[in-house]
Design a protein around this motif. Structure first.
Motif, PDB file in Angstrom:
ATOM      1  N   LEU A 145      -7.520 -15.729 -11.756  1.00 34.40           N
ATOM      2  CA  LEU A 145      -6.547 -14.762 -11.372  1.00 34.40           C
ATOM      3  C   LEU A 145      -6.644 -13.550 -12.456  1.00 34.40           C
ATOM      4  O   LEU A 145      -7.152 -13.739 -13.758  1.00 34.40           O
ATOM      5  CB  LEU A 145      -5.118 -15.422 -11.559  1.00 34.40           C
ATOM      6  CG  LEU A 145      -4.984 -16.315 -10.425  1.00 34.40           C
ATOM      7  CD1 LEU A 145      -3.544 -16.844 -10.762  1.00 34.40           C
ATOM      8  CD2 LEU A 145      -5.140 -15.836  -9.041  1.00 34.40           C
ATOM      9  N   ARG A 146      -6.344 -12.331 -11.881  1.00 36.11           N
ATOM     10  CA  ARG A 146      -6.327 -10.979 -12.748  1.00 36.11           C
ATOM     11  C   ARG A 146      -5.032 -10.661 -12.575  1.00 36.11           C
ATOM     12  O   ARG A 146      -4.454 -10.784 -11.322  1.00 36.11           O
ATOM     13  CB  ARG A 146      -7.333 -10.351 -12.507  1.00 36.11           C
ATOM     14  CG  ARG A 146      -8.591 -10.646 -12.689  1.00 36.11           C
ATOM     15  CD  ARG A 146      -9.017 -10.772 -14.217  1.00 36.11           C
ATOM     16  NE  ARG A 146     -10.484 -11.157 -14.547  1.00 36.11           N
ATOM     17  CZ  ARG A 146     -10.782 -12.440 -14.523  1.00 36.11           C
ATOM     18  NH1 ARG A 146     -10.172 -13.394 -14.333  1.00 36.11           N
ATOM     19  NH2 ARG A 146     -12.208 -12.769 -14.762  1.00 36.11           N
ATOM     20  N   ASN A 147      -4.366  -9.674 -13.427  1.00 35.53           N
ATOM     21  CA  ASN A 147      -3.069  -9.185 -13.197  1.00 35.53           C
ATOM     22  C   ASN A 147      -3.336  -8.064 -11.925  1.00 35.53           C
ATOM     23  O   ASN A 147      -4.537  -7.576 -11.853  1.00 35.53           O
ATOM     24  CB  ASN A 147      -2.775  -8.379 -14.362  1.00 35.53           C
ATOM     25  CG  ASN A 147      -1.761  -9.179 -15.390  1.00 35.53           C
ATOM     26  OD1 ASN A 147      -1.391 -10.327 -14.905  1.00 35.53           O
ATOM     27  ND2 ASN A 147      -1.490  -8.675 -16.458  1.00 35.53           N
ATOM     28  N   ILE A 148      -2.249  -8.131 -11.120  1.00 33.19           N
ATOM     29  CA  ILE A 148      -2.604  -7.197  -9.978  1.00 33.19           C
ATOM     30  C   ILE A 148      -2.017  -5.788 -10.101  1.00 33.19           C
ATOM     31  O   ILE A 148      -0.829  -5.671 -10.512  1.00 33.19           O
ATOM     32  CB  ILE A 148      -1.892  -7.924  -8.728  1.00 33.19           C
ATOM     33  CG1 ILE A 148      -2.489  -9.409  -8.307  1.00 33.19           C
ATOM     34  CG2 ILE A 148      -2.177  -7.033  -7.524  1.00 33.19           C
ATOM     35  CD1 ILE A 148      -1.781 -10.252  -7.408  1.00 33.19           C
ATOM     36  N   ASN A 149      -2.856  -4.730  -9.985  1.00 31.64           N
ATOM     37  CA  ASN A 149      -2.466  -3.594 -10.247  1.00 31.64           C
ATOM     38  C   ASN A 149      -1.550  -2.762  -9.217  1.00 31.64           C
ATOM     39  O   ASN A 149      -1.051  -1.719  -9.741  1.00 31.64           O
ATOM     40  CB  ASN A 149      -3.508  -2.701 -10.593  1.00 31.64           C
ATOM     41  CG  ASN A 149      -4.305  -2.344  -9.190  1.00 31.64           C
ATOM     42  OD1 ASN A 149      -3.953  -2.983  -7.980  1.00 31.64           O
ATOM     43  ND2 ASN A 149      -5.620  -1.962  -9.382  1.00 31.64           N
ATOM     44  N   GLY A 150      -1.057  -3.543  -8.285  1.00 33.70           N
ATOM     45  CA  GLY A 150      -0.053  -2.792  -7.506  1.00 33.70           C
ATOM     46  C   GLY A 150      -0.470  -1.756  -6.392  1.00 33.70           C
ATOM     47  O   GLY A 150       0.431  -1.072  -6.081  1.00 33.70           O
ATOM     48  N   SER A 151      -1.866  -1.520  -6.301  1.00 32.49           N
ATOM     49  CA  SER A 151      -2.308  -0.814  -5.436  1.00 32.49           C
ATOM     50  C   SER A 151      -1.985  -0.708  -3.966  1.00 32.49           C
ATOM     51  O   SER A 151      -1.704  -1.826  -3.569  1.00 32.49           O
ATOM     52  CB  SER A 151      -3.887  -0.494  -5.558  1.00 32.49           C
ATOM     53  OG  SER A 151      -4.616  -1.740  -5.215  1.00 32.49           O
ATOM     54  N   PHE A 152      -1.684   0.170  -3.375  1.00 32.24           N
ATOM     55  CA  PHE A 152      -1.085   0.193  -1.893  1.00 32.24           C
ATOM     56  C   PHE A 152      -2.289  -0.238  -0.879  1.00 32.24           C
ATOM     57  O   PHE A 152      -3.423   0.206  -0.993  1.00 32.24           O
ATOM     58  CB  PHE A 152      -0.535   1.510  -1.340  1.00 32.24           C
ATOM     59  CG  PHE A 152       0.789   1.924  -1.872  1.00 32.24           C
ATOM     60  CD1 PHE A 152       1.756   1.192  -1.066  1.00 32.24           C
ATOM     61  CD2 PHE A 152       1.017   2.230  -3.133  1.00 32.24           C
ATOM     62  CE1 PHE A 152       3.150   1.410  -1.625  1.00 32.24           C
ATOM     63  CE2 PHE A 152       2.270   2.454  -3.572  1.00 32.24           C
ATOM     64  CZ  PHE A 152       3.354   1.960  -2.612  1.00 32.24           C
ATOM     65  N   LYS A 153      -2.080  -0.949   0.004  1.00 29.30           N
ATOM     66  CA  LYS A 153      -3.188  -1.632   1.110  1.00 29.30           C
ATOM     67  C   LYS A 153      -2.417  -1.387   2.421  1.00 29.30           C
ATOM     68  O   LYS A 153      -1.016  -1.129   2.648  1.00 29.30           O
ATOM     69  CB  LYS A 153      -3.207  -2.891   0.965  1.00 29.30           C
ATOM     70  CG  LYS A 153      -4.151  -3.327  -0.484  1.00 29.30           C
ATOM     71  CD  LYS A 153      -4.327  -4.924  -0.489  1.00 29.30           C
ATOM     72  CE  LYS A 153      -4.959  -5.290  -1.725  1.00 29.30           C
ATOM     73  NZ  LYS A 153      -5.402  -6.632  -1.796  1.00 29.30           N
ATOM     74  N   PRO A 154      -3.177  -0.947   3.362  1.00 36.36           N
ATOM     75  CA  PRO A 154      -2.506  -0.455   4.742  1.00 36.36           C
ATOM     76  C   PRO A 154      -2.231  -1.741   5.638  1.00 36.36           C
ATOM     77  O   PRO A 154      -2.439  -2.724   5.281  1.00 36.36           O
ATOM     78  CB  PRO A 154      -4.022  -0.050   5.516  1.00 36.36           C
ATOM     79  CG  PRO A 154      -5.032  -0.837   5.081  1.00 36.36           C
ATOM     80  CD  PRO A 154      -4.862  -0.793   3.360  1.00 36.36           C
ATOM     81  N   ASN A 155      -1.251  -1.273   6.354  1.00 31.39           N
ATOM     82  CA  ASN A 155      -0.555  -2.207   7.265  1.00 31.39           C
ATOM     83  C   ASN A 155      -0.202  -1.763   8.392  1.00 31.39           C
ATOM     84  O   ASN A 155      -0.323  -0.613   8.904  1.00 31.39           O
ATOM     85  CB  ASN A 155       0.592  -2.779   6.643  1.00 31.39           C
ATOM     86  CG  ASN A 155       1.621  -3.538   7.558  1.00 31.39           C
ATOM     87  OD1 ASN A 155       1.061  -4.625   7.906  1.00 31.39           O
ATOM     88  ND2 ASN A 155       2.406  -3.360   8.076  1.00 31.39           N
ATOM     89  N   ILE A 156      -0.562  -2.629   9.573  1.00 34.02           N
ATOM     90  CA  ILE A 156      -0.111  -2.480  11.042  1.00 34.02           C
ATOM     91  C   ILE A 156       0.781  -3.439  11.573  1.00 34.02           C
ATOM     92  O   ILE A 156       0.257  -4.617  11.254  1.00 34.02           O
ATOM     93  CB  ILE A 156      -1.327  -2.074  11.990  1.00 34.02           C
ATOM     94  CG1 ILE A 156      -2.494  -3.122  11.963  1.00 34.02           C
ATOM     95  CG2 ILE A 156      -2.204  -0.752  11.324  1.00 34.02           C
ATOM     96  CD1 ILE A 156      -3.483  -3.104  12.844  1.00 34.02           C
ATOM     97  N   GLY A 157       1.535  -3.465  12.568  1.00 34.21           N
ATOM     98  CA  GLY A 157       2.226  -4.283  13.096  1.00 34.21           C
ATOM     99  C   GLY A 157       2.571  -3.776  14.669  1.00 34.21           C
ATOM    100  O   GLY A 157       2.341  -2.774  15.065  1.00 34.21           O
ATOM    101  N   SER A 158       3.074  -4.667  15.497  1.00 35.71           N
ATOM    102  CA  SER A 158       3.516  -4.540  16.989  1.00 35.71           C
ATOM    103  C   SER A 158       4.531  -5.126  17.046  1.00 35.71           C
ATOM    104  O   SER A 158       5.025  -6.384  16.685  1.00 35.71           O
ATOM    105  CB  SER A 158       2.478  -4.634  17.776  1.00 35.71           C
ATOM    106  OG  SER A 158       1.852  -5.916  17.637  1.00 35.71           O
ATOM    107  N   GLY A 159       5.344  -4.871  18.081  1.00 31.75           N
ATOM    108  CA  GLY A 159       6.680  -5.496  18.640  1.00 31.75           C
ATOM    109  C   GLY A 159       7.147  -4.883  19.947  1.00 31.75           C
ATOM    110  O   GLY A 159       6.458  -3.905  20.761  1.00 31.75           O
ATOM    111  N   ALA A 160       7.706  -5.808  20.753  1.00 39.80           N
ATOM    112  CA  ALA A 160       8.239  -5.502  22.016  1.00 39.80           C
ATOM    113  C   ALA A 160       9.989  -6.029  22.145  1.00 39.80           C
ATOM    114  O   ALA A 160      10.108  -6.796  21.518  1.00 39.80           O
ATOM    115  CB  ALA A 160       7.773  -6.261  23.106  1.00 39.80           C
TER     116      ALA A 160
END
Length: 296
Positions: A145-160
């Motif tokens: 494990l390493r300390n996580i730097n909090g960089s942003f990662k993309p996300n997608i989602g969907s719904g009805a």
């Protein structure tokens, strides 16, 4: 206390928070609600912009217990298109995550009172974990494990969303892309891939009289390898000014909530939950949640 914190990691590290006011914060998990008539309430009421704020403090008085803050905004953009924005910040023990998402919905009118909405969610999320905090409570960490730097990662989602004059049915997966998070395994913290959350919700408004409505609703949350989460709420609305009722989360806890329409454009709500888990219930002062909605 250490055992409780291990429970927090194992139980919460892979999960998004439950919300007592799920019926009024559905934009957070289903982009189809963006700009829908009746907004986050579900059943068709009236179109218009909505701004909501939700604050949740879980297991109050337990050090490192989950805290969640969210802001959501949604508005119609023409006849069939809706637009929404949500910001969510969650903290649990040594973890902190933040997500910012844009929602777009499209309405298909099926009949005079029935509409089907489709939505897409797109945005970014960050995840931070202060691994040095594990040592304070004697919890081991995987050497890789390493300390996580909090960089942003993309996300997608969907719904009805299927919406009628008095009912709604919602199905969504708000995060399709996997992000690694901490997980407790055999008393040690390790990385594990985040699993998609699938939400199925529904509700119906029964008119008991010209002034009283019975508004039962439920939400199911499915995550692979995790027990199914089920919430049931039985709320009564009086003169469209005051709404209150009990709530129950299967095998987890029970509570109650109320929402008061202070003025035509402002709703204020409070919810309390008590856990069935004896270790948590004896150490905590319950779970508190505050909700506010503005309709300009």
């Amino acid at each position: 206390m250490c055992i409780g914190l291990l429970t927090l990691i194992s139980a919460r590290g892979q999960l998004d928070p439950n919300r007592a006011f799920y019926r009024y914060t559905m934009n957070l998990v289903n982009p189809a609600y963006a700009g829908a008539e009746g907004g986050v309430e579900g059943s068709a009421v009236r179109p218009g912009a909505e701004l909501g704020v939700n604050l949740r403090s879980q297991w109050a008085n337990v050090e490192g217990a989950p805290e969640s803050q969210s802001v959501l905004f949604a508005t119609p953009m023409g006849k069939n298109v809706g637009l929404g924005v949500s910001v969510i910040n969650d903290q649990t023990f040594i973890e902190n995550s933040t997500s910012i998402n844009l929602d777009v919905s499209y309405k298909v009118q099926l009949s005079e009172l029935t509409a089907l909405y489709f939505g897409i969610k797109a945005g970014m999320s960050s995840y931070d974990a202060n691994l040095s905090g594990l040592e304070t409570f004697g919890i081991g960490a995987d050497p890789s494990l390493r300390n996580i730097n909090g960089s942003f990662k993309p996300n997608i989602g969907s719904g009805a969303l299927l919406q009628g004059g008095r009912y709604f049915v919602s199905l969504s997966v708000p995060q399709l892309l996997s992000n690694d998070r901490l997980e407790q395994e055999d008393g040690r913290a390790t990385y594990a891939a985040g699993k998609p959350h699938v939400y199925l919700a529904g509700g119906y408004d029964f008119a008991l009289s010209s002034r009283v409505k019975f508004k039962p609703s439920t939400i199911f949350r499915y995550i692979a390898t995790v027990p199914l989460s089920v919430d049931v709420t039985a709320a009564f609305s009086f003169n469209d000014r005051l709404e209150l009722g009990p709530s129950y989360r299967f095998q987890e806890g029970f509570g109650g909530l109320f929402i008061f329409n202070a003025v035509n454009w402002l709703d204020i709500g409070y919810a309390y939950e008590a856990a069935f888990n004896n270790e948590i219930s004896t150490q905590s002062q319950g779970t508190h949640e505050v909700f506010m909605r503005l309709r300009p």
